[in-house]
Design a protein around this motif. Structure first.
Motif, PDB file in Angstrom:
ATOM      1  N   SER A  83       0.836  -1.212   0.000  1.00  0.00           N
ATOM      2  CA  SER A  83       0.000   0.000   0.000  1.00  0.00           C
ATOM      3  C   SER A  83       0.865   1.254   0.000  1.00  0.00           C
ATOM      4  O   SER A  83       0.495   2.259  -0.627  1.00  0.00           O
ATOM      5  CB  SER A  83      -0.959  -0.010   1.193  1.00  0.00           C
ATOM      6  OG  SER A  83      -0.243   0.015   2.400  1.00  0.00           O
ATOM      7  N   ASN A  84       2.040   1.226   0.654  1.00  0.00           N
ATOM      8  CA  ASN A  84       2.947   2.376   0.595  1.00  0.00           C
ATOM      9  C   ASN A  84       3.452   2.602  -0.825  1.00  0.00           C
ATOM     10  O   ASN A  84       3.498   3.743  -1.307  1.00  0.00           O
ATOM     11  CB  ASN A  84       4.140   2.180   1.541  1.00  0.00           C
ATOM     12  CG  ASN A  84       3.763   2.369   2.991  1.00  0.00           C
ATOM     13  OD1 ASN A  84       2.739   2.962   3.296  1.00  0.00           O
ATOM     14  ND2 ASN A  84       4.595   1.844   3.882  1.00  0.00           N
ATOM     15  N   THR A  85       3.819   1.532  -1.504  1.00  0.00           N
ATOM     16  CA  THR A  85       4.277   1.631  -2.897  1.00  0.00           C
ATOM     17  C   THR A  85       3.158   2.160  -3.791  1.00  0.00           C
ATOM     18  O   THR A  85       3.383   3.054  -4.625  1.00  0.00           O
ATOM     19  CB  THR A  85       4.750   0.252  -3.398  1.00  0.00           C
ATOM     20  OG1 THR A  85       5.757  -0.239  -2.527  1.00  0.00           O
ATOM     21  CG2 THR A  85       5.288   0.324  -4.803  1.00  0.00           C
ATOM     22  N   LEU A  86       1.953   1.648  -3.609  1.00  0.00           N
ATOM     23  CA  LEU A  86       0.816   2.101  -4.396  1.00  0.00           C
ATOM     24  C   LEU A  86       0.526   3.578  -4.145  1.00  0.00           C
ATOM     25  O   LEU A  86       0.252   4.335  -5.083  1.00  0.00           O
ATOM     26  CB  LEU A  86      -0.416   1.255  -4.063  1.00  0.00           C
ATOM     27  CG  LEU A  86      -1.690   1.526  -4.855  1.00  0.00           C
ATOM     28  CD1 LEU A  86      -1.458   1.221  -6.332  1.00  0.00           C
ATOM     29  CD2 LEU A  86      -2.834   0.701  -4.313  1.00  0.00           C
ATOM     30  N   PHE A  87       0.619   4.005  -2.905  1.00  0.00           N
ATOM     31  CA  PHE A  87       0.386   5.411  -2.564  1.00  0.00           C
ATOM     32  C   PHE A  87       1.435   6.304  -3.226  1.00  0.00           C
ATOM     33  O   PHE A  87       1.104   7.349  -3.787  1.00  0.00           O
ATOM     34  CB  PHE A  87       0.412   5.581  -1.042  1.00  0.00           C
ATOM     35  CG  PHE A  87       0.178   6.982  -0.588  1.00  0.00           C
ATOM     36  CD1 PHE A  87      -1.087   7.550  -0.670  1.00  0.00           C
ATOM     37  CD2 PHE A  87       1.222   7.739  -0.077  1.00  0.00           C
ATOM     38  CE1 PHE A  87      -1.306   8.855  -0.259  1.00  0.00           C
ATOM     39  CE2 PHE A  87       1.017   9.041   0.340  1.00  0.00           C
ATOM     40  CZ  PHE A  87      -0.250   9.598   0.249  1.00  0.00           C
ATOM     41  N   ARG A  88       2.698   5.887  -3.179  1.00  0.00           N
ATOM     42  CA  ARG A  88       3.762   6.678  -3.818  1.00  0.00           C
ATOM     43  C   ARG A  88       3.558   6.783  -5.323  1.00  0.00           C
ATOM     44  O   ARG A  88       3.738   7.846  -5.915  1.00  0.00           O
ATOM     45  CB  ARG A  88       5.126   6.066  -3.497  1.00  0.00           C
ATOM     46  CG  ARG A  88       5.532   6.261  -2.068  1.00  0.00           C
ATOM     47  CD  ARG A  88       6.875   5.644  -1.781  1.00  0.00           C
ATOM     48  NE  ARG A  88       7.170   5.772  -0.354  1.00  0.00           N
ATOM     49  CZ  ARG A  88       7.848   4.898   0.329  1.00  0.00           C
ATOM     50  NH1 ARG A  88       8.322   3.806  -0.254  1.00  0.00           N
ATOM     51  NH2 ARG A  88       8.082   5.087   1.622  1.00  0.00           N
ATOM     52  N   TRP A  89       3.178   5.657  -5.953  1.00  0.00           N
ATOM     53  CA  TRP A  89       2.924   5.686  -7.392  1.00  0.00           C
ATOM     54  C   TRP A  89       1.739   6.607  -7.712  1.00  0.00           C
ATOM     55  O   TRP A  89       1.775   7.358  -8.690  1.00  0.00           O
ATOM     56  CB  TRP A  89       2.633   4.280  -7.916  1.00  0.00           C
ATOM     57  CG  TRP A  89       3.866   3.539  -8.323  1.00  0.00           C
ATOM     58  CD1 TRP A  89       4.571   2.667  -7.601  1.00  0.00           C
ATOM     59  CD2 TRP A  89       4.545   3.654  -9.575  1.00  0.00           C
ATOM     60  NE1 TRP A  89       5.646   2.211  -8.294  1.00  0.00           N
ATOM     61  CE2 TRP A  89       5.661   2.800  -9.529  1.00  0.00           C
ATOM     62  CE3 TRP A  89       4.319   4.389 -10.732  1.00  0.00           C
ATOM     63  CZ2 TRP A  89       6.548   2.664 -10.577  1.00  0.00           C
ATOM     64  CZ3 TRP A  89       5.212   4.243 -11.787  1.00  0.00           C
ATOM     65  CH2 TRP A  89       6.305   3.397 -11.706  1.00  0.00           C
ATOM     66  N   SER A  90       0.709   6.548  -6.888  1.00  0.00           N
ATOM     67  CA  SER A  90      -0.464   7.399  -7.127  1.00  0.00           C
ATOM     68  C   SER A  90      -0.084   8.876  -7.024  1.00  0.00           C
ATOM     69  O   SER A  90      -0.502   9.690  -7.861  1.00  0.00           O
ATOM     70  CB  SER A  90      -1.569   7.090  -6.118  1.00  0.00           C
ATOM     71  OG  SER A  90      -1.983   5.760  -6.252  1.00  0.00           O
ATOM     72  N   ILE A  91       0.687   9.245  -6.015  1.00  0.00           N
ATOM     73  CA  ILE A  91       1.132  10.632  -5.860  1.00  0.00           C
ATOM     74  C   ILE A  91       2.002  11.039  -7.048  1.00  0.00           C
ATOM     75  O   ILE A  91       1.847  12.137  -7.602  1.00  0.00           O
ATOM     76  CB  ILE A  91       1.909  10.821  -4.527  1.00  0.00           C
ATOM     77  CG1 ILE A  91       0.984  10.600  -3.330  1.00  0.00           C
ATOM     78  CG2 ILE A  91       2.565  12.193  -4.450  1.00  0.00           C
ATOM     79  CD1 ILE A  91      -0.134  11.598  -3.200  1.00  0.00           C
ATOM     80  N   GLY A  92       2.917  10.158  -7.466  1.00  0.00           N
ATOM     81  CA  GLY A  92       3.784  10.450  -8.617  1.00  0.00           C
ATOM     82  C   GLY A  92       2.985  10.674  -9.888  1.00  0.00           C
ATOM     83  O   GLY A  92       3.246  11.613 -10.647  1.00  0.00           O
ATOM     84  N   ILE A  93       2.005   9.810 -10.130  1.00  0.00           N
ATOM     85  CA  ILE A  93       1.178   9.956 -11.343  1.00  0.00           C
ATOM     86  C   ILE A  93       0.365  11.239 -11.273  1.00  0.00           C
ATOM     87  O   ILE A  93       0.232  11.969 -12.274  1.00  0.00           O
ATOM     88  CB  ILE A  93       0.279   8.717 -11.522  1.00  0.00           C
ATOM     89  CG1 ILE A  93       1.141   7.515 -11.906  1.00  0.00           C
ATOM     90  CG2 ILE A  93      -0.803   8.966 -12.568  1.00  0.00           C
ATOM     91  CD1 ILE A  93       0.398   6.199 -11.909  1.00  0.00           C
TER      92      ILE A  93
END
Length: 108
Positions: A83-93
């Motif tokens: 979920s941390n990785t997914l959150f970081r990717w979402s913020i980056g996108i």
């Protein structure tokens, strides 16, 4: 002199005197007149004891539960990391998309 003290609480037993007398008669009949009835009851108890967990069974169960706790803790850690990785990717996108939109708006 030597009176045995009952560990049962005194007072209201929840049974009427008629029920107590009937229970005493039934027990006396079972003890003195019907040994087969007692054997049947003991057999039923022994059959139920076959399904009771032993100390070895509980030891195996304890080991299994510890393994399950370890597995659940590992899965929890993996889910948090995911979920941390997914959150970081979402913020980056989101930041990249917002930057692209601002760039397009400045060019037009």
């Amino acid at each position: 002199m030597n009176q045995s003290k009952s560990k049962r609480p005194t007072g209201n037993t929840g049974m009427s005197s008629r029920e107590i007398a009937a229970s005493i008669r039934r027990i006396e009949d079972d003890l003195y007149y019907s040994s087969d009835n007692i054997k049947i009851r003991l057999t039923r108890i022994e059959e139920k004891l076959e399904h009771v967990a032993t100390r070895d069974d509980l030891g195996v169960l304890r080991t299994d539960m510890e393994q399950m706790r370890t597995d659940m803790e590992r899965m929890r850690t993996e889910m948090i990391a995911h979920s941390n990785t997914l959150f970081r990717w979402s913020i980056g996108i989101f930041v990249t998309g917002f930057g692209a939109i601002l760039t397009v708006m400045k060019l037009t």
